[in-house]
Design a protein around this motif. Structure first.
Motif, PDB file in Angstrom:
ATOM      1  N   ALA A 195      -5.457  -7.932   3.311  1.00 31.14           N
ATOM      2  CA  ALA A 195      -6.401  -9.030   3.053  1.00 31.14           C
ATOM      3  C   ALA A 195      -6.827  -8.985   1.594  1.00 31.14           C
ATOM      4  O   ALA A 195      -7.243  -7.940   1.092  1.00 31.14           O
ATOM      5  CB  ALA A 195      -7.622  -8.898   3.971  1.00 31.14           C
ATOM      6  N   GLY A 196      -6.693 -10.109   0.928  1.00 29.12           N
ATOM      7  CA  GLY A 196      -6.937 -10.155  -0.513  1.00 29.12           C
ATOM      8  C   GLY A 196      -5.661  -9.891  -1.304  1.00 29.12           C
ATOM      9  O   GLY A 196      -5.693  -9.752  -2.525  1.00 29.12           O
TER      10      GLY A 196
ATOM     11  N   VAL B  86      -5.237  -3.264   5.167  1.00 32.96           N
ATOM     12  CA  VAL B  86      -6.039  -3.073   3.950  1.00 32.96           C
ATOM     13  C   VAL B  86      -7.000  -4.252   3.851  1.00 32.96           C
ATOM     14  O   VAL B  86      -6.593  -5.409   3.975  1.00 32.96           O
ATOM     15  CB  VAL B  86      -5.134  -3.031   2.693  1.00 32.96           C
ATOM     16  CG1 VAL B  86      -5.982  -2.912   1.420  1.00 32.96           C
ATOM     17  CG2 VAL B  86      -4.144  -1.868   2.785  1.00 32.96           C
ATOM     18  N   SER B  87      -8.283  -3.963   3.655  1.00 32.22           N
ATOM     19  CA  SER B  87      -9.272  -5.043   3.489  1.00 32.22           C
ATOM     20  C   SER B  87      -9.839  -4.977   2.075  1.00 32.22           C
ATOM     21  O   SER B  87     -10.686  -4.126   1.776  1.00 32.22           O
ATOM     22  CB  SER B  87     -10.401  -4.901   4.510  1.00 32.22           C
ATOM     23  OG  SER B  87     -11.348  -5.921   4.282  1.00 32.22           O
ATOM     24  N   GLY B  88      -9.356  -5.868   1.223  1.00 21.69           N
ATOM     25  CA  GLY B  88      -9.783  -5.797  -0.176  1.00 21.69           C
ATOM     26  C   GLY B  88     -10.253  -7.104  -0.771  1.00 21.69           C
ATOM     27  O   GLY B  88     -10.550  -7.162  -1.968  1.00 21.69           O
ATOM     28  N   ALA B  89     -10.329  -8.155   0.040  1.00 21.60           N
ATOM     29  CA  ALA B  89     -10.805  -9.428  -0.519  1.00 21.60           C
ATOM     30  C   ALA B  89     -12.234  -9.238  -1.026  1.00 21.60           C
ATOM     31  O   ALA B  89     -13.073  -8.676  -0.323  1.00 21.60           O
ATOM     32  CB  ALA B  89     -10.761 -10.526   0.530  1.00 21.60           C
ATOM     33  N   ALA B  90     -12.515  -9.676  -2.246  1.00 17.91           N
ATOM     34  CA  ALA B  90     -13.837  -9.436  -2.829  1.00 17.91           C
ATOM     35  C   ALA B  90     -14.232 -10.574  -3.756  1.00 17.91           C
ATOM     36  O   ALA B  90     -13.383 -11.292  -4.272  1.00 17.91           O
ATOM     37  CB  ALA B  90     -13.841  -8.119  -3.608  1.00 17.91           C
ATOM     38  N   GLY B  91     -15.514 -10.727  -3.928  1.00 21.11           N
ATOM     39  CA  GLY B  91     -16.041 -11.683  -4.894  1.00 21.11           C
ATOM     40  C   GLY B  91     -17.115 -10.990  -5.708  1.00 21.11           C
ATOM     41  O   GLY B  91     -17.853 -10.156  -5.173  1.00 21.11           O
TER      42      GLY B  91
ATOM     43  N   GLY C  48      -1.753   5.921  15.443  1.00 19.60           N
ATOM     44  CA  GLY C  48      -1.057   5.886  14.160  1.00 19.60           C
ATOM     45  C   GLY C  48      -1.569   4.896  13.153  1.00 19.60           C
ATOM     46  O   GLY C  48      -1.250   5.025  11.971  1.00 19.60           O
ATOM     47  N   ALA C  49      -2.336   3.868  13.571  1.00 20.18           N
ATOM     48  CA  ALA C  49      -2.765   2.870  12.587  1.00 20.18           C
ATOM     49  C   ALA C  49      -3.717   3.493  11.560  1.00 20.18           C
ATOM     50  O   ALA C  49      -4.502   4.391  11.880  1.00 20.18           O
ATOM     51  CB  ALA C  49      -3.455   1.696  13.275  1.00 20.18           C
ATOM     52  N   SER C  50      -3.605   2.988  10.340  1.00 23.90           N
ATOM     53  CA  SER C  50      -4.477   3.466   9.268  1.00 23.90           C
ATOM     54  C   SER C  50      -5.091   2.268   8.560  1.00 23.90           C
ATOM     55  O   SER C  50      -4.374   1.371   8.114  1.00 23.90           O
ATOM     56  CB  SER C  50      -3.651   4.298   8.283  1.00 23.90           C
ATOM     57  OG  SER C  50      -4.479   4.784   7.257  1.00 23.90           O
ATOM     58  N   LEU C  51      -6.425   2.256   8.493  1.00 18.80           N
ATOM     59  CA  LEU C  51      -7.153   1.146   7.886  1.00 18.80           C
ATOM     60  C   LEU C  51      -7.771   1.624   6.569  1.00 18.80           C
ATOM     61  O   LEU C  51      -8.344   2.721   6.517  1.00 18.80           O
ATOM     62  CB  LEU C  51      -8.269   0.663   8.831  1.00 18.80           C
ATOM     63  CG  LEU C  51      -7.887  -0.301   9.964  1.00 18.80           C
ATOM     64  CD1 LEU C  51      -6.705   0.176  10.769  1.00 18.80           C
ATOM     65  CD2 LEU C  51      -9.085  -0.551  10.874  1.00 18.80           C
ATOM     66  N   VAL C  52      -7.670   0.786   5.547  1.00 18.54           N
ATOM     67  CA  VAL C  52      -8.234   1.155   4.240  1.00 18.54           C
ATOM     68  C   VAL C  52      -9.066  -0.013   3.706  1.00 18.54           C
ATOM     69  O   VAL C  52      -8.553  -1.128   3.546  1.00 18.54           O
ATOM     70  CB  VAL C  52      -7.123   1.480   3.212  1.00 18.54           C
ATOM     71  CG1 VAL C  52      -7.744   1.879   1.874  1.00 18.54           C
ATOM     72  CG2 VAL C  52      -6.205   2.584   3.727  1.00 18.54           C
ATOM     73  N   ALA C  53     -10.339   0.241   3.445  1.00 12.53           N
ATOM     74  CA  ALA C  53     -11.200  -0.761   2.808  1.00 12.53           C
ATOM     75  C   ALA C  53     -11.271  -0.458   1.311  1.00 12.53           C
ATOM     76  O   ALA C  53     -11.123   0.681   0.888  1.00 12.53           O
ATOM     77  CB  ALA C  53     -12.604  -0.707   3.410  1.00 12.53           C
ATOM     78  N   ILE C  54     -11.499  -1.510   0.530  1.00 13.65           N
ATOM     79  CA  ILE C  54     -11.677  -1.308  -0.909  1.00 13.65           C
ATOM     80  C   ILE C  54     -13.169  -1.365  -1.219  1.00 13.65           C
ATOM     81  O   ILE C  54     -13.821  -2.408  -1.055  1.00 13.65           O
ATOM     82  CB  ILE C  54     -10.904  -2.363  -1.728  1.00 13.65           C
ATOM     83  CG1 ILE C  54      -9.420  -2.359  -1.339  1.00 13.65           C
ATOM     84  CG2 ILE C  54     -11.078  -2.075  -3.221  1.00 13.65           C
ATOM     85  CD1 ILE C  54      -8.683  -1.047  -1.529  1.00 13.65           C
ATOM     86  N   SER C  55     -13.707  -0.229  -1.625  1.00 13.86           N
ATOM     87  CA  SER C  55     -15.120  -0.134  -1.997  1.00 13.86           C
ATOM     88  C   SER C  55     -15.241  -0.229  -3.521  1.00 13.86           C
ATOM     89  O   SER C  55     -14.358  -0.776  -4.182  1.00 13.86           O
ATOM     90  CB  SER C  55     -15.704   1.178  -1.449  1.00 13.86           C
ATOM     91  OG  SER C  55     -17.093   1.217  -1.686  1.00 13.86           O
ATOM     92  N   ALA C  56     -16.322   0.280  -4.071  1.00 11.55           N
ATOM     93  CA  ALA C  56     -16.520   0.234  -5.522  1.00 11.55           C
ATOM     94  C   ALA C  56     -17.565   1.272  -5.911  1.00 11.55           C
ATOM     95  O   ALA C  56     -18.420   1.643  -5.095  1.00 11.55           O
ATOM     96  CB  ALA C  56     -16.989  -1.154  -5.960  1.00 11.55           C
ATOM     97  N   PRO C  57     -17.515   1.765  -7.146  1.00 17.04           N
ATOM     98  CA  PRO C  57     -18.482   2.785  -7.584  1.00 17.04           C
ATOM     99  C   PRO C  57     -19.931   2.311  -7.482  1.00 17.04           C
ATOM    100  O   PRO C  57     -20.830   3.133  -7.288  1.00 17.04           O
ATOM    101  CB  PRO C  57     -18.098   3.026  -9.054  1.00 17.04           C
ATOM    102  CG  PRO C  57     -16.707   2.522  -9.199  1.00 17.04           C
ATOM    103  CD  PRO C  57     -16.523   1.434  -8.185  1.00 17.04           C
ATOM    104  N   GLN C  58     -20.168   0.998  -7.615  1.00 17.75           N
ATOM    105  CA  GLN C  58     -21.538   0.461  -7.520  1.00 17.75           C
ATOM    106  C   GLN C  58     -22.209   0.846  -6.201  1.00 17.75           C
ATOM    107  O   GLN C  58     -23.427   0.781  -6.088  1.00 17.75           O
ATOM    108  CB  GLN C  58     -21.556  -1.074  -7.605  1.00 17.75           C
ATOM    109  CG  GLN C  58     -21.106  -1.667  -8.910  1.00 17.75           C
ATOM    110  CD  GLN C  58     -19.616  -1.953  -8.915  1.00 17.75           C
ATOM    111  OE1 GLN C  58     -18.830  -1.094  -8.578  1.00 17.75           O
ATOM    112  NE2 GLN C  58     -19.244  -3.153  -9.334  1.00 17.75           N
ATOM    113  N   ALA C  59     -21.418   1.188  -5.187  1.00 22.26           N
ATOM    114  CA  ALA C  59     -21.978   1.549  -3.877  1.00 22.26           C
ATOM    115  C   ALA C  59     -22.796   2.823  -3.954  1.00 22.26           C
ATOM    116  O   ALA C  59     -23.741   3.014  -3.180  1.00 22.26           O
ATOM    117  CB  ALA C  59     -20.848   1.717  -2.864  1.00 22.26           C
TER     118      ALA C  59
END
Ligand code: COA
Length: 249
Positions: free
Chosen positions: A9-10, A85-90, A130-141
């Protein structure tokens, strides 16, 4: 990754396209989701020109029903997802006292609610085990940055979300982690946050490694995280930021 299906995603641009290209280069069939059909088409063409296989589906991650349909249709076509992968961001720079409630909510909706929507609606279609999920975070967190109240709050939520899902879904053989990229070269996110050469110089002075990261470095970390060598890692947020969150010397 040969024979595996990865939903990104993204994935039509920036860091997420870099991740999709990295997964594809290792043999995964990738499915890209974003709002913009033109960008999706050109990203899929790029991946095909590199010898990969990319399908795409247009949807806004804020729209839970559209995300659910996109994931269901993709799973019907490609099979269960090995990687999501979930990386859609604004994002944009805005001091809190000039940020409207809707501006704050818009970023929280895309980054945090969007990640919930993607992971929640991928759940019925995940490979088990077996599935592996990865979110995209950020240092601001974890390291607050001025003019980033909205993004910091959203990404802090993402960090807790992945840990909670890791607890709830671990027994099914599903791993859930996040990566926190720092400032990555040639991305819209970094361009939006450093608009002048002076701002770039100031920023580089705050990064212990003294340089921006690359999209390939993030893709390589995702490949490690979703692969068998990371099979006992879940519920973590991995920093890939040149030491940014350590602070300046
Ligand atoms: N400063 C302050 N507020 C801003 C802003 C800025 N630079 N940009 C948008 N907003 C506010 C708007 O004013 C609006 O609030 P309002 O209704 O109270 O005026 C609210 O945010 C929503 O803006 P809108 O443009 O309608 O939202 P959108 O859904 O079309 O766009 C954004 C979402 C704002 C995040 C847009 O920048 C975007 O689509 N970004 C995607 C790409 C991106 O950000 N990439 C970097 C990822 S790290």
């Amino acid at each position: 990754m040969v024979g595996k299906v990865a939903f990104v995603a993204g994935g039509s641009s920036g860091i997420n396209l870099g991740i999709a290209r990295g997964l594809s280069a290792e043999g995964a069939q990738v499915v890209l989701l974003s709002r913009d059909e033109t960008k999706l088409q050109s990203a899929a063409t790029l991946i095909s020109s590199e010898g990969g296989r990319a399908d795409w589906v247009a949807a806004d991650v804020r729209d839970a029903d559209a995300v659910a349909v996109a994931l269901r249709r993709s799973a019907e076509r490609q099979g269960s997802f090995d990687v999501v992968v979930s990386g859609a961001a604004g994002n944009f720079l805005a001091p809190a006292n000039r940020l409207s409630s809707n501006g704050f909510r818009t970023v929280v909706d895309i980054d945090l609610v969007g990640t919930f929507n993607v992971f929640r609606h991928s759940y019925p279609h995940l490979r088990r085990p077996g599935a592996s999920l990865v979110a995209i975070s950020a240092p601001q967190a974890v390291r607050p940055m001025a003019e980033q109240a909205h993004a910091g709050a959203a990404k802090a939520g993402v960090n807790v979300l992945v840990k909670t899902l890791a607890m709830e879904w671990g027994r099914e053989g599903i791993r859930v982690n996040a990566i926190s990229p720092g400032f990555i070269a040639d991305t819209e996110g970094t361009t939006r946050l450093i608009s002048t050469p002076e701002a770039r110089e100031r920023l580089l002075n705050t990064i212990p490694l003294g340089r921006l990261g690359t999209k390939d470095e993030i893709a390589d970390l995702v490949l490690f995280l979703v692969g068998p060598k990371a099979g006992y890692i879940t519920g973590t947020v991995l920093d890939c930021d040149g030491g940014l969150i350590l602070g300046t010397r």
